[in-house]
Design a protein around this motif. Structure first.
Motif, short mmCIF file in Angstrom:
data_model
loop_
_atom_site.label_atom_id
_atom_site.label_comp_id
_atom_site.label_asym_id
_atom_site.label_seq_id
_atom_site.Cartn_x
_atom_site.Cartn_y
_atom_site.Cartn_z
N TYR A 136 0.84 -1.21 0.00
CA TYR A 136 0.00 0.00 0.00
C TYR A 136 0.87 1.25 0.00
N GLU A 137 1.99 1.18 0.75
CA GLU A 137 2.87 2.34 0.79
C GLU A 137 3.46 2.61 -0.59
N ALA A 138 3.86 1.52 -1.26
CA ALA A 138 4.40 1.67 -2.62
C ALA A 138 3.35 2.30 -3.53
N ALA A 139 2.11 1.81 -3.41
CA ALA A 139 1.04 2.34 -4.25
C ALA A 139 0.78 3.80 -3.94
N GLU A 140 0.90 4.15 -2.67
CA GLU A 140 0.65 5.53 -2.29
C GLU A 140 1.71 6.46 -2.90
N VAL A 141 2.98 5.99 -2.81
CA VAL A 141 4.05 6.79 -3.42
C VAL A 141 3.87 6.84 -4.93
N ASP A 142 3.36 5.73 -5.51
CA ASP A 142 3.10 5.69 -6.95
C ASP A 142 1.85 6.48 -7.33
N ARG A 143 1.29 7.16 -6.39
CA ARG A 143 0.16 8.06 -6.59
C ARG A 143 -1.12 7.37 -7.02
N ALA A 144 -1.36 6.18 -6.46
CA ALA A 144 -2.63 5.52 -6.72
C ALA A 144 -3.64 6.03 -5.69
N SER A 145 -4.83 6.41 -6.15
CA SER A 145 -5.86 6.90 -5.24
C SER A 145 -6.37 5.75 -4.38
N ALA A 146 -7.09 6.08 -3.31
CA ALA A 146 -7.64 5.04 -2.43
C ALA A 146 -8.52 4.09 -3.23
N TRP A 147 -9.29 4.66 -4.16
CA TRP A 147 -10.18 3.88 -5.01
C TRP A 147 -9.38 2.90 -5.86
N ARG A 148 -8.30 3.38 -6.47
CA ARG A 148 -7.47 2.53 -7.32
C ARG A 148 -6.75 1.48 -6.48
N GLN A 149 -6.29 1.86 -5.30
CA GLN A 149 -5.64 0.89 -4.42
C GLN A 149 -6.60 -0.25 -4.09
N PHE A 150 -7.87 0.12 -3.85
CA PHE A 150 -8.87 -0.90 -3.51
C PHE A 150 -9.06 -1.87 -4.67
N TRP A 151 -9.24 -1.33 -5.87
CA TRP A 151 -9.54 -2.21 -7.02
C TRP A 151 -8.32 -2.89 -7.60
N SER A 152 -7.15 -2.27 -7.52
CA SER A 152 -6.02 -2.92 -8.19
C SER A 152 -5.08 -3.62 -7.21
N ILE A 153 -5.30 -3.45 -5.90
CA ILE A 153 -4.46 -4.18 -4.94
C ILE A 153 -5.31 -5.01 -3.99
N THR A 154 -6.21 -4.35 -3.25
CA THR A 154 -6.97 -5.06 -2.23
C THR A 154 -7.78 -6.22 -2.82
N ILE A 155 -8.61 -5.92 -3.83
CA ILE A 155 -9.48 -6.95 -4.38
C ILE A 155 -8.68 -8.09 -5.03
N PRO A 156 -7.76 -7.80 -5.95
CA PRO A 156 -7.04 -8.94 -6.56
C PRO A 156 -6.24 -9.76 -5.56
N ASN A 200 3.65 -3.85 -13.53
CA ASN A 200 4.30 -3.21 -12.38
C ASN A 200 4.99 -1.92 -12.79
N LEU A 201 5.68 -1.97 -13.93
CA LEU A 201 6.40 -0.78 -14.38
C LEU A 201 5.43 0.31 -14.82
N ALA A 202 4.29 -0.11 -15.37
CA ALA A 202 3.33 0.88 -15.89
C ALA A 202 2.47 1.47 -14.78
N PHE A 203 2.44 0.78 -13.64
CA PHE A 203 1.52 1.19 -12.56
C PHE A 203 1.61 2.68 -12.20
N PRO A 204 2.80 3.22 -11.94
CA PRO A 204 2.87 4.64 -11.55
C PRO A 204 2.44 5.58 -12.67
N LEU A 205 2.51 5.11 -13.93
CA LEU A 205 2.14 5.99 -15.05
C LEU A 205 0.64 5.98 -15.29
#
Lengths: 322, 335
Positions: free
Chosen positions: A218-238, B95-100
């Protein structure tokens, strides 16, 4: 220093040999390790054979005969596939199967949605979350007999709390509807109770799934600028999906053979609106005493559940291997 | 790319003071390495810059903008975690495309694709783009993790011991690659490690952290030859610097107040002598060089020696100091 190192290395195999215990067989006179292993598992295997495998084989045998358990001394006649043919062409049985499917679909849908939502909420480490987890788990720990009888009181039109609350919210008079007695409401009354009782179970499995996702993802996703919504659908659910699917599998198998709650709440009624497959089976076997035909039906149910579960487990493994 | 400054940053976790009053500037395009032992506050410093922790006091500015109140997403940083932290259910490409693929960025698909392939080539993972990220070796995973940071062009790259879980050979290779990539891109990079070799080989400047404090900051050469105190001196140099009491060995000119002398290989002169002041206790043959273990009275010293030096165990030698480092009773350097 270098010399002492080499001597330690040379002695290593001997030391390893010395620390390995003397084979068990040499201590228990004459028996090989393999024999001892068999000795330990034989009671379990014997028990499984006696109470699982033997009855299954016996039921398969009976399903090809006209055996009736209330006439044990009647001449046993081999009827071939007739029982299977009768079961599969019986429209009552097909209706019961549809009722079962209806139950399985709605209970799984509701339990997964509510169970996952609860798990998602309780996964936040808020104050007292352990306490609330335990509270939520209580229904699951109760005996089905208690739950069934208890809910019959709740559903009681005149004095039941359920009717009272519904009327309080909607304004409908409490005695104007009967959850267990009405054709349209009775199936839902069972779905509600089963959901109330088993949602915590689904929640528990989903919670294990959510807890298995490490924080740093989640921290990586946060730094990668994924919104809470995107974190839920692309990390939590899968990442929780294999667990959710496992919960669906367990509940699916369990509810396919749902019997206790239906029996306690409606007994299959009113009419046959809540008559699920297991109730039909019980009537066939212990009210009509057509043991042969009931056996055939049981075998068909068994094969169906077994087959579906197998297909499902294959799908589950595919998801897990991703 | 931008300049990063930390001003008076402190952070405590319960009773533990992880970072106390750290002031640090990473200039635009600079490769700064924070070096320190476990628990020195290196990772916490990085996490404070990334916004994964909130400081108790102090300011973090990125390109002149105070970002303390901002979420990680709006700080424009990229982070490489120690534990790879790849998205396990996604392929290397994904994975590489994720931040973009952030909705805030709205990059066209062709641009994302071009960028991913470019970076994959840079970190040499382009042959495994369609593999699941869990089916990679440790080195490949870490290259993907570094690549995922590189696909964006953030204000600063933050790397938390990215090479520590790799084997020595791979670590050496990636060390070179990382330095090459950084100088090619001219990126600002703050790198955390406890490995002095990584610090010495990659850094433009090294910051030595101890118990949450920034003890010294300077170029690798400065840190190595002019350590501010005993702690810094002890962090660098292989074999470990010898710390001996003043007056044990002849040579050098200790200033007043000297309590401890720090002597590395280059500070020791060895000459064979039957009546020398020291004795060879042990020799470790490393191939290209020898480690001499020397006994001086009760004290033991380790120094490097030429493998051709004709000297053996039990031989007596004359040991002299040549411009060693002097420290006072408090461990501070005296010059």
């Amino acid at each position: 220093m270098i010399n002492s190192d080499t001597t330690i290395l040379e002695k290593e195999p001997e030391r390893a040999a010395a620390s390995t215990p003397v084979s068990l067989a040499r201590r228990i006179g004459g028996l090989s390790d393999r024999a001892i292993a068999w000795l330990f598992i034989t009671p379990t295997i014997a028990l499984l054979l006696a109470i699982n495998i033997f009855p299954l084989i016996w039921a398969i045998r009976l399903s090809f005969t006209n055996y009736r358990a209330n006439r044990p001394n009647a001449v046993l006649e081999n009827v071939g596939l007739q029982n299977y043919q009768r079961v599969l062409t019986d429209s009552d049985i097909w209706i019961a199967m549809q009722t079962t499917a209806h139950f399985v679909f709605w209970t799984i849908l509701l339990q997964t949605l509510i169970g996952f939502s609860l798990a998602y909420l309780i996964d936040r480490k808020f104050r007292g979350h352990a306490f609330w987890t335990t509270v939520i788990l209580i229904p699951m720990m109760l005996s089905p007999a208690v739950v069934g009888n208890f809910w019959r009181f709740l559903y009681q039109p005149q004095i039941g709390l359920f009717n009272y609350i519904v009327s309080y919210i909607t304004g409908v008079p409490p005695s104007s509807f009967e959850m267990l007695g009405s054709v349209s409401l009775a199936p839902w009354s069972i779905i509600i109770v089963d959901t109330w009782m088993w949602t915590p179970y689904v929640m528990l499995i989903c919670l294990a799934g959510l807890r298995s996702i490490p924080d740093y993802i989640y921290e990586a996703a946060e730094v990668d600028r994924a919104s809470a919504w995107r974190q839920f659908w692309s990390i939590t659910i899968p990442m929780a999906l294999p667990f959710i699917m496992l919960a669906v599998l367990f509940r699916g198998i369990e509810n396919f053979k749902m019997f206790d709650m239906v029996m306690l709440l409606t007994g299959g009624g009113p009419g046959s609106t809540t008559e699920v497959a297991s109730i039909t089976l019980k009537r066939e076997a212990f009210e009509s005493w057509r043991t042969g035909r009931a056996s055939a039906f049981a075998i068909i149910l068994f094969v169906a559940v077994f087959g579906l579960a197998n297909i499902y487990v294959k799908a589950l493994n595919r998801v897990k291997q991703r | 790319m931008a300049e990063i400054t930390l001003a008076g940053i402190s952070k405590a976790f319960g009773e533990t003071q992880a970072v106390s009053n750290v002031n640090l500037t990473v200039r635009d395009g600079e490769f700064v390495v924070l070096l320190g032992p476990t628990g020195a506050g290196k990772t916490t410093t990085l996490r404070l810059i990334a916004g994964l922790e909130k400081p108790d006091s102090g300011r973090v500015t990125i390109a002149g903008r105070d970002v303390v109140g901002e979420a990680p997403a709006s700080r424009d940083v990229a982070f490489v975690f120690q534990q790879y932290s790849l998205y396990p259910h996604l392929t290397v490409y994904e994975n590489l495309a994720f931040p973009l693929r952030s909705p805030a960025r709205r990059l066209p698909a062709t641009e994302i694709d071009g960028r991913v392939r470019e970076v994959a080539k840079m970190v040499r993972i382009d042959h495994k783009l369609e593999n699941r990220s869990t089916r990679l070796s440790g080195g490949e995973m870490q290259r993907v993790a570094i690549g995922r940071a590189l696909v964006r062009k953030p204000a600063i790259y933050l790397m938390d011991e990215p090479l520590s879980s790799l084997d020595a050979k791979l670590r050496g290779e990636l060390r070179l690659e990382l330095k090459r990539i950084q100088s090619e891109l001219g990126s600002t990079l703050l790198y955390v490690t406890h490995d002095q070799i990584e610090a010495m080989t990659m850094a433009d400047r090294i910051g030595i952290l101890a118990e949450g404090r920034l003890v010294q900051m300077g170029t690798p050469r400065e840190i190595y030859s002019n350590p501010a105190n005993l702690h810094v001196a002890a962090r660098l140099g292989q074999p470990h610097i010898n710390l001996i009491p003043e007056g044990l060995l002849p040579g050098g000119s200790a200033p007043a107040g000297t309590k401890t002398i720090g002597a590395r290989t280059e500070h020791l002169e060895i000459a064979r002598s039957e009546r020398g002041n020291a004795e060879i206790d042990w020799i470790e043959h490393l191939g290209d060089q020898n480690h001499l273990h020397i006994k001086v009275g009760q004290h033991r010293l380790v120094t490097l020696a030429d493998p051709y030096l004709a000297i053996g165990r039990g031989d007596r030698i004359d040991l002299k100091l040549r411009n060693p480092l002097y420290f006072d009773a408090g461990g501070q350097r005296l010059t």
